[in-house]
Design an enzyme around this catalytic site. Structure first.
Site, PDB file in Angstrom:
ATOM      1  N   PHE A   1      79.962  46.060  51.326  1.00 25.99           N
ATOM      2  CA  PHE A   1      79.150  44.864  51.559  1.00 25.99           C
ATOM      3  C   PHE A   1      77.958  45.121  52.481  1.00 25.99           C
ATOM      4  O   PHE A   1      77.841  46.179  53.079  1.00 25.99           O
ATOM      5  CB  PHE A   1      79.977  43.663  52.025  1.00 25.99           C
ATOM      6  N   GLU A   2      77.053  44.124  52.537  1.00 27.27           N
ATOM      7  CA  GLU A   2      75.740  44.251  53.195  1.00 27.27           C
ATOM      8  C   GLU A   2      74.925  45.394  52.586  1.00 27.27           C
ATOM      9  O   GLU A   2      74.136  46.051  53.276  1.00 27.27           O
ATOM     10  CB  GLU A   2      75.894  44.467  54.716  1.00 27.27           C
ATOM     11  N   GLY A   3      75.102  45.618  51.306  1.00 25.55           N
ATOM     12  CA  GLY A   3      74.444  46.722  50.606  1.00 25.55           C
ATOM     13  C   GLY A   3      75.352  47.934  50.577  1.00 25.55           C
ATOM     14  O   GLY A   3      75.756  48.435  51.634  1.00 25.55           O
TER      15      GLY A   3
END
Length: 379
Positions: free
Chosen positions: A362-364
């Protein structure tokens, strides 16, 4: 193990110590039960909010803590070392306040920021969709302009605190292409907004992750943050800060795994010696410690650049990449230190290993982080 920290002021040291005390008292005693039973920790976020730990990097004039980002991230690490799911939710809350703080009008900030930062509410971030994760420009959730506002139709996925959060940053399509996405601040009680059942995740069980469904949901025009078509700029500016939050959380998780492994290696004996006295295992622990210290130094470097007003986007991606890869390696090695016992749920390291995996996603994803870093280098 308490980490010795280089902090800018005596006040910062006191804040870190307060965070440790609260984490030890409010998080440590109940984390195992909630994660095992997959139950939401009612009251935990109110406790953190009352202590001012939900809004540390924002100005005091809006109800924030007025702390440098390097201090906020170290508080986040302390929380994560006790309970990763809670720390992730705190990071997401901070992320969800960023669009209004950075791009909202004076009127919008005066109207909503004090409540968002005051500690009594929590926020969520709605960027991803079932078919649009890393490719944020492919969003299909649509906001159609009508009299006095917008009608929202579509689904958003992977929302931390979905169904529980008090407000949601929504990114929806108002036009064509990457310049056709806008940002909205949506209250939880919006008619037409519903949530799916929580995802059955590998880890972070105590805080739900859900899909949100918008069925002709009306959002007033004054709840659009920034200009029409500015959504991706807003989203990406917030993600730089969010990636630092996840880097700090991953470091806290890795520190917890290291501490568990060191403690176990001091107690377990083989061939008449503590296992830490066997060089093969001692070197594993040394590599784990080096990985944790490197992750911490990397996120602090990026945070200090942010605090100094310097460009830090590349450094944020480096920090997220390094810290989350380190967390995966350290938690895996912690299980190895415990041997067969580490593969059971009798010890926390099994949970730590499961929790570390999502932090590479997550968050890229970490593949996206490598793409961001390489593009910076190409410039």
């Amino acid at each position: 193990m308490a980490v010795d920290r280089l902090l800018p002021t005596d006040e910062s040291h006191e804040l870190i110590e307060l965070a440790r005390q609260i984490a030890d008292k409010a998080l440590e005693p109940v984390v195992d039960q909630h994660e095992k039973e997959e139950t939401y920790p009612v009251g935990v976020f109110s406790t953190l909010g009352a202590a001012g730990l939900l809004s540390l990097p924002y100005p005091e004039q809006w109800g924030g803590g007025g702390q440098p980002y390097e201090v906020y991230l170290q508080v986040l690490e302390e929380l994560a070392a006790r309970w990763a799911a809670v720390a992730v939710a705190v990071s997401v809350h901070s992320l969800s306040c960023h669009p209004l703080f950075a791009f909202g009008s004076d009127e919008q900030q005066q109207r909503w920021l004090p409540d968002m930062l005051g500690g009594s509410t929590v926020g969520a971030y709605s960027l991803s969709e079932p078919q649009a994760g890393s490719d944020a420009a492919a969003l299909s959730c649509k906001a159609t302009g009508v009299e006095d506002g917008y009608r929202i139709t579509g689904a958003k996925a992977w929302i931390t605190h979905g169904g529980i959060a008090d407000f949601y940053n929504l990114f929806a399509r108002t036009g064509e292409g990457s310049a056709g996405i806008s940002c909205f601040l949506v209250p939880k009680d919006t008619p037409g907004l519903t949530f799916g059942k929580p995802e059955e995740k590998m880890g972070l069980h105590a805080v739900p992750t859900t899909t949100a469904h918008y069925e002709d949901a009306f959002v007033a025009a004054d709840r659009r943050i920034g200009a029409e078509g500015q959504g991706l700029q807003i989203a990406f500016s917030a993600l730089d800060s969010g990636r630092l939050g996840i880097a700090a959380v991953a470091t806290g998780l890795a520190q917890a795994a290291l501490d568990e492994a060191v403690n176990y290696s001091q107690e377990r004996t083989t061939f008449g010696r503590k296992i830490i006295d066997h060089q093969g295992l001692a070197f594993v622990l040394a590599d784990m410690a080096a990985a944790v210290d490197s992750a911490r130094a990397t996120y602090l470097d990026a945070a200090r650049r942010r605090d100094a007003g310097m460009p830090y986007s590349r450094q944020a991606s480096v920090a997220k990449l390094v810290a989350t890869d380190a967390a995966m390696k350290v938690t895996t090695d912690a299980v190895q230190v415990f041997g067969g016992a580490g593969y059971t749920r009798d010890y926390r390291v099994e949970r730590y290993m499961r929790e570390a995996k999502i932090m590479q996603i997550f968050e890229g994803t970490n593949q996206i982080q490598r793409l961001v870093i390489s593009r910076h280098l190409a410039r």
